[in-house]
Design a protein around this motif. Structure first.
Motif, mmCIF file in Angstrom:
data_model
loop_
_atom_site.group_PDB
_atom_site.id
_atom_site.type_symbol
_atom_site.label_atom_id
_atom_site.label_comp_id
_atom_site.label_asym_id
_atom_site.label_seq_id
_atom_site.Cartn_x
_atom_site.Cartn_y
_atom_site.Cartn_z
ATOM 1 N N ASN A 73 0.856 -1.189 0.000
ATOM 2 C CA ASN A 73 0.000 0.000 0.000
ATOM 3 C C ASN A 73 0.891 1.237 0.000
ATOM 4 N N TYR A 83 -1.956 -1.599 -4.022
ATOM 5 C CA TYR A 83 -2.943 -2.006 -3.017
ATOM 6 C C TYR A 83 -4.313 -1.422 -3.354
ATOM 7 N N LYS A 87 -7.749 -3.430 -4.396
ATOM 8 C CA LYS A 87 -9.000 -3.312 -3.660
ATOM 9 C C LYS A 87 -10.155 -2.880 -4.568
ATOM 10 N N ASP A 106 -4.441 -8.903 5.521
ATOM 11 C CA ASP A 106 -4.568 -7.513 5.079
ATOM 12 C C ASP A 106 -4.344 -6.649 6.313
ATOM 13 N N SER A 110 -0.285 -3.579 3.526
ATOM 14 C CA SER A 110 -0.127 -4.509 2.407
ATOM 15 C C SER A 110 -1.120 -5.653 2.550
#
Length: 261
Positions: A73, A83, A87, A106, A110
């Motif tokens: 992320n 990331y 999503k 999660d 990350s």
């Protein structure tokens, strides 16, 4: 097998116990990472598909049943955050492929993703050697794939690591058994994973994995459609043999001699 081994670069280092006829092996060039190719793909779903295709190249080629990798992320120089792409578009992108995805963790910074071929993992669970190893690891007889994946996730959530996951990542069973301490197999050398016993077959398999990633990187660098690559339709990324099947046959003979099966 610890997570550091699972996610390490594909560079082989000969261990102190390695035979003299097995030299250290280095890749011919730097390992391609996603940021090297991300700027080629403007459309967000194609950008995500390029990330997944590169990280699952061996699975796409049919050489590995699954790959395990983190989706960080953070925003890269190209302006994309893998990331966030995952999503938003992950389910859509994976739905167009023969692969399935399972988020093992999660943590916000990350996602640890298992991208796999469901038929390949189901076939592995039918193998006597695999069932024997899982039984030694505490799994119930006849355990199904969803229960195995859920157990992986629970183990990671508890701060441990399910070393038996190496089976499902296509690692030689002798190496998984040796690492887990289920048989007295001497450590031989360090590759992308720890190698036990006779190293040559394991090193050859690791090189096959490396070649799959290199071929996928080359295809993507030349502008091949990531979504097409991810479906396995790119003929240049397919290899004309199945190392996994041959490797499992050899493993079963070795494990039987060690009374694992």
């Amino acid at each position: 097998m610890g997570q550091s081994q699972l996610l390490s670069d594909h560079v082989f280092h000969t261990g102190a116990n390695a035979g003299k006829d097995v030299p250290a092996k280095e890749p011919s060039s730097r390992r391609t990472v996603w940021r090297d190719i991300a700027t080629r793909f403007i459309e967000p779903r194609e950008c995500l598909a390029s990330f997944l295709a590169l990280e699952s190249a061996e699975v796409v080629a049919g050489i590995k049943p699954a790959n395990l990798f983190p989706i960080p992320n953070r925003t890269y120089a190209c302006g994309r955050n893998p990331y966030q792409l995952w999503k938003k578009w992950g389910k859509t992108v994976v739905a167009t492929t023969p692969l399935e995805a399972y988020e093992l963790t999660d943590r916000g910074d990350s996602v640890l993703l298992l991208l796999y071929r469901p038929d390949a993992l189901a076939n592995l669970l039918e193998k006597p050697a695999v069932r024997a190893i899982l039984a030694r690891a505490g799994y119930a007889s006849g355990v199904a794939l969803p229960q195995v994946l859920d157990r992986f996730a629970r183990c990671l959530a508890a701060g441990a690591f399910p070393h038996e996951i190496g089976i499902f990542l296509g690692y030689p069973l002798k190496d998984v058994v040796g690492f887990m301490g289920l048989a007295r197999i001497p450590f031989t050398c360090q590759g992308p994973w720890k190698i036990y016993g006779e190293p040559q077959a394991s090193l050859c398999l690791a090189e096959t994995f490396r070649c799959c990633r290199s071929r996928m990187a080359a295809d993507l660098s030349k502008g091949a459609s990531p979504s097409v690559c991810l479906t396995g339709s790119s003929s240049s990324n397919r290899l004309p043999f199945s190392s996994l099947t041959e490797n499992n046959i050899q493993d079963h003979r070795q494990l039987r001699s060690l009374r694992i099966v």
